[in-house]
Design an enzyme around this catalytic site. Structure first.
Site, PDB file in Angstrom:
ATOM      1  N   ASP A  62       0.882  -1.165   0.000  1.00 11.16           N
ATOM      2  CA  ASP A  62       0.000   0.000   0.000  1.00 11.16           C
ATOM      3  C   ASP A  62       0.919   1.215   0.000  1.00 11.16           C
ATOM      4  O   ASP A  62       1.552   1.519   1.007  1.00 11.16           O
ATOM      5  CB  ASP A  62      -0.887  -0.017   1.242  1.00 11.16           C
ATOM      6  CG  ASP A  62      -1.828   1.185   1.334  1.00 11.16           C
ATOM      7  OD1 ASP A  62      -1.637   2.150   0.561  1.00 11.16           O
ATOM      8  OD2 ASP A  62      -2.738   1.165   2.175  1.00 11.16           O
ATOM      9  N   SER A 140      -1.492  13.131 -15.097  1.00 12.80           N
ATOM     10  CA  SER A 140      -2.749  13.298 -15.824  1.00 12.80           C
ATOM     11  C   SER A 140      -2.845  14.731 -16.321  1.00 12.80           C
ATOM     12  O   SER A 140      -2.152  15.623 -15.821  1.00 12.80           O
ATOM     13  CB  SER A 140      -3.912  12.995 -14.879  1.00 12.80           C
ATOM     14  OG  SER A 140      -5.145  13.419 -15.407  1.00 12.80           O
ATOM     15  N   TYR A 153      -8.320  14.221  -6.862  1.00 16.81           N
ATOM     16  CA  TYR A 153      -7.444  13.671  -7.900  1.00 16.81           C
ATOM     17  C   TYR A 153      -6.557  14.766  -8.485  1.00 16.81           C
ATOM     18  O   TYR A 153      -5.333  14.607  -8.582  1.00 16.81           O
ATOM     19  CB  TYR A 153      -8.305  13.039  -8.989  1.00 16.81           C
ATOM     20  CG  TYR A 153      -7.513  12.351 -10.079  1.00 16.81           C
ATOM     21  CD1 TYR A 153      -6.795  11.187  -9.819  1.00 16.81           C
ATOM     22  CD2 TYR A 153      -7.505  12.857 -11.379  1.00 16.81           C
ATOM     23  CE1 TYR A 153      -6.087  10.541 -10.821  1.00 16.81           C
ATOM     24  CE2 TYR A 153      -6.798  12.222 -12.385  1.00 16.81           C
ATOM     25  CZ  TYR A 153      -6.093  11.069 -12.104  1.00 16.81           C
ATOM     26  OH  TYR A 153      -5.370  10.433 -13.100  1.00 16.81           O
ATOM     27  N   ALA A 154      -7.170  15.906  -8.854  1.00 17.45           N
ATOM     28  CA  ALA A 154      -6.401  16.991  -9.446  1.00 17.45           C
ATOM     29  C   ALA A 154      -5.376  17.542  -8.459  1.00 17.45           C
ATOM     30  O   ALA A 154      -4.217  17.782  -8.816  1.00 17.45           O
ATOM     31  CB  ALA A 154      -7.340  18.109  -9.909  1.00 17.45           C
ATOM     32  N   ALA A 155      -5.780  17.733  -7.207  1.00 11.86           N
ATOM     33  CA  ALA A 155      -4.847  18.263  -6.200  1.00 11.86           C
ATOM     34  C   ALA A 155      -3.647  17.344  -6.034  1.00 11.86           C
ATOM     35  O   ALA A 155      -2.502  17.803  -5.938  1.00 11.86           O
ATOM     36  CB  ALA A 155      -5.567  18.438  -4.864  1.00 11.86           C
ATOM     37  N   LYS A 157      -2.397  15.228  -8.222  1.00 17.21           N
ATOM     38  CA  LYS A 157      -1.555  15.221  -9.418  1.00 17.21           C
ATOM     39  C   LYS A 157      -0.785  16.541  -9.572  1.00 17.21           C
ATOM     40  O   LYS A 157       0.367  16.540 -10.008  1.00 17.21           O
ATOM     41  CB  LYS A 157      -2.403  14.941 -10.665  1.00 17.21           C
ATOM     42  CG  LYS A 157      -3.022  13.543 -10.697  1.00 17.21           C
ATOM     43  CD  LYS A 157      -1.980  12.444 -10.620  1.00 17.21           C
ATOM     44  CE  LYS A 157      -2.595  11.068 -10.799  1.00 17.21           C
ATOM     45  NZ  LYS A 157      -1.593   9.978 -10.725  1.00 17.21           N
TER      46      LYS A 157
END
Length: 271
Positions: A62, A140, A153-155, A157
């Protein structure tokens, strides 16, 4: 594809399916010794059945847990030797409006996508410096341009890319290549396992997976970028256009991105 991975030690996280599995398979076919990890040990073992056990090291990891990342890197060194290439591929997605989001979903996104990259890179760095190798982050378009319904997700990446860009600059004269990749929409399991607002698995994809780039094609493009020691690899025309236009016409892209994601099946966006 040029076979220049003979006897190199390559680590790939999140390798039980999708892009990670394709990257590992292609590295193995090019002669590399590979270390692969995923949370699901049974799925990982099934994915690499038939591979030469002397050239493959598998471990359940993990990546959000520092001690597990450290163990994986150290066990790879013991089993396969000094590390040449690290590909930080393990990741998780999410889809929900921020106002509806359980904040644990955002924390989990950061822990896996950002901290997983930091942990593995930290423990592999000295080997990679010694071998003048490569560090790669699978990011991404969301790492260049925030996407609605994907705040976590954006933060994560954006954070990954900031970390890797800084590291690349620090290592500029050490002959280490640091690269981050924006694959665009690729056929994989990441959207099926994306987190919903309450942290449960989405168990569906809003996209027609049959019309997307295959994981194998995506992996091939990534390996070409690694061999050429590129800084960034942005794969799709829509990804390149979005990133370019966002620099100069951000208000226009705000509307364009909203309208695009509002058309998704079961989109959480409302005008």
């Amino acid at each position: 594809m040029k076979n220049n991975l003979k006897d190199k030690v390559v680590i790939i996280t999140g390798a039980s399916s999708g892009i990670g599995l394709a990257l590992a398979t292609q590295a193995y076919e090019q002669g590399a010794n590979i270390a692969v990890c995923a949370r699901n040990e049974a799925k990982l073992k099934t994915a690499f059945e038939g591979f030469d056990a002397n050239r493959v090291y598998l471990q359940s990891v993990d990546v959000s847990k520092e001690e597990e990342c450290q163990s994986f890197i150290e066990n790879t060194q013991l089993k396969l030797g000094s590390i040449d290439i690290l590909i930080n591929n393990a990741g998780i997605s999410m889809r929900a409006l921020f106002e509806d989001l359980d904040l644990d979903v955002l924390r989990k996104s950061m822990d896996i996508n950002f901290w997983g990259t930091v942990y593995c890179t930290h423990y592999a760095l000295q080997d990679i410096k010694k071998n003048k190798g490569s560090i790669i982050g699978i990011s991404s378009v969301a790492g260049f341009r925030g996407l609605p319904g994907r705040t976590g997700y954006a933060a994560s990446k954006f954070a990954m890319q900031g970390f890797l860009e800084t590291l690349r600059t620090e290592l500029l004269y050490k002959n280490v290549n640091v690269m981050w990749v924006a694959p665009g929409f690729t056929s994989s399991n990441i959207r099926n396992t994306a987190l919903s607002a309450d942290g449960s698995s989405q168990k569906e994809t809003p996209l027609d997976e049959s019309k997307l780039m295959s994981a194998e094609e995506c992996a091939s493009i990534i390996w070409k970028g690694i061999h050429k020691k590129k800084r960034t690899v942005i794969m799709t025309l829509i990804g390149k256009s979005t990133i370019f236009l966002n620099k100069f016409f951000p208000k226009f892209i705000d509307r364009m991105v909203f309208n695009h994601f509002a058309k998704e099946a079961n989109s959480p966006l409302k005008k």
